[in-house]
Scaffold this motif. Sequence first.
Motif, PDB file in Angstrom:
ATOM      1  N   ARG A   7      83.566  46.290 -16.087  1.00 44.83           N
ATOM      2  CA  ARG A   7      83.542  44.903 -15.627  1.00 44.83           C
ATOM      3  C   ARG A   7      84.560  44.040 -16.362  1.00 44.83           C
ATOM      4  O   ARG A   7      85.303  43.262 -15.746  1.00 44.83           O
ATOM      5  N   SER A   8      84.622  44.166 -17.689  1.00 44.41           N
ATOM      6  CA  SER A   8      85.571  43.346 -18.444  1.00 44.41           C
ATOM      7  C   SER A   8      87.009  43.755 -18.140  1.00 44.41           C
ATOM      8  O   SER A   8      87.914  42.914 -18.113  1.00 44.41           O
ATOM      9  N   LEU A   9      87.229  45.040 -17.890  1.00 44.94           N
ATOM     10  CA  LEU A   9      88.568  45.500 -17.520  1.00 44.94           C
ATOM     11  C   LEU A   9      88.967  44.915 -16.169  1.00 44.94           C
ATOM     12  O   LEU A   9      90.097  44.433 -16.000  1.00 44.94           O
ATOM     13  N   ALA A  10      88.048  44.926 -15.216  1.00 38.34           N
ATOM     14  CA  ALA A  10      88.339  44.356 -13.897  1.00 38.34           C
ATOM     15  C   ALA A  10      88.675  42.868 -14.008  1.00 38.34           C
ATOM     16  O   ALA A  10      89.600  42.382 -13.346  1.00 38.34           O
ATOM     17  N   ARG A  11      87.933  42.151 -14.846  1.00 35.09           N
ATOM     18  CA  ARG A  11      88.198  40.714 -15.010  1.00 35.09           C
ATOM     19  C   ARG A  11      89.595  40.479 -15.573  1.00 35.09           C
ATOM     20  O   ARG A  11      90.286  39.541 -15.161  1.00 35.09           O
ATOM     21  N   ALA A  12      90.004  41.302 -16.529  1.00 36.35           N
ATOM     22  CA  ALA A  12      91.350  41.164 -17.096  1.00 36.35           C
ATOM     23  C   ALA A  12      92.411  41.463 -16.038  1.00 36.35           C
ATOM     24  O   ALA A  12      93.415  40.739 -15.918  1.00 36.35           O
ATOM     25  N   LEU A  13      92.189  42.491 -15.245  1.00 35.81           N
ATOM     26  CA  LEU A  13      93.165  42.875 -14.228  1.00 35.81           C
ATOM     27  C   LEU A  13      93.269  41.849 -13.109  1.00 35.81           C
ATOM     28  O   LEU A  13      94.307  41.747 -12.448  1.00 35.81           O
ATOM     29  N   GLU A  14      92.210  41.096 -12.900  1.00 38.47           N
ATOM     30  CA  GLU A  14      92.235  40.065 -11.855  1.00 38.47           C
ATOM     31  C   GLU A  14      93.237  38.956 -12.165  1.00 38.47           C
ATOM     32  O   GLU A  14      93.620  38.194 -11.269  1.00 38.47           O
ATOM     33  N   THR A  15      93.688  38.854 -13.399  1.00 37.23           N
ATOM     34  CA  THR A  15      94.645  37.814 -13.786  1.00 37.23           C
ATOM     35  C   THR A  15      96.090  38.223 -13.544  1.00 37.23           C
ATOM     36  O   THR A  15      96.998  37.410 -13.714  1.00 37.23           O
ATOM     37  N   LEU A  16      96.323  39.474 -13.154  1.00 34.58           N
ATOM     38  CA  LEU A  16      97.692  39.947 -12.975  1.00 34.58           C
ATOM     39  C   LEU A  16      98.353  39.283 -11.773  1.00 34.58           C
ATOM     40  O   LEU A  16      97.721  39.051 -10.741  1.00 34.58           O
ATOM     41  N   ASP A  17      99.646  39.000 -11.905  1.00 35.27           N
ATOM     42  CA  ASP A  17     100.405  38.423 -10.806  1.00 35.27           C
ATOM     43  C   ASP A  17     100.646  39.458  -9.715  1.00 35.27           C
ATOM     44  O   ASP A  17     100.835  40.651  -9.991  1.00 35.27           O
TER      45      ASP A  17
END
Length: 214
Positions: A7-17
Amino acid sequence: MSGPSRRSLARALETLDDFADPSVALEQYLTPPEIAAHVCHQARLTGDLDGWVVDLGTGTGMFAIAASLSGAERVIGVDVDPNALAVAQSNAARLDAAEESGFLEWVRADATQPPLSGPVDDATVTVFSNPPFGAQRGNRHADRAFLETARSIADVSYTIHNEGSQSFVESFAADEGGDVTHAFRAEFPIEQRFEFHTEGERTLEAEVFRIEWA
């Protein structure tokens, strides 16, 4: 190998351009963060991040960055598009992915003919790839070329394919001495980005496969 929760990895990846100017010919769609997080989390638990990780057709760097944040120490992202690689580099810098990984490098090359040979230093190689689904004219079976490359350099590969690809992938793997060990369905949301898109957003059903190569 320790790493962030899925879940935390997905949240971080959601910020990618996303791609600044996506190419129709290259079928440049953003790899869904949820899929990348799920796949890399599974790879970490299976021990598939312990050797070299190669992201074929890395695009914005989604899989390469996810692998780095998940604890992979040696990661290479390969893409033919220099503009996509510039986005990937920027994304990685913003999340300090290179700090998490001991080695994170971006290579401009055709992902179906990468300037790589493996395994490197007798280490294992894991390939991640979200290849073109072959939806555009002249691109039919484009995902096959990515599987052929994975077969040539990888011990293990994780690839995303269009719905209904299981029989093809299993047959290809069997013919090449490989074995599909995991397969699961995943939702692949696509935002309106090209002129032929008539909907604001649609969701494709995709399939993800883990293959062990002999």
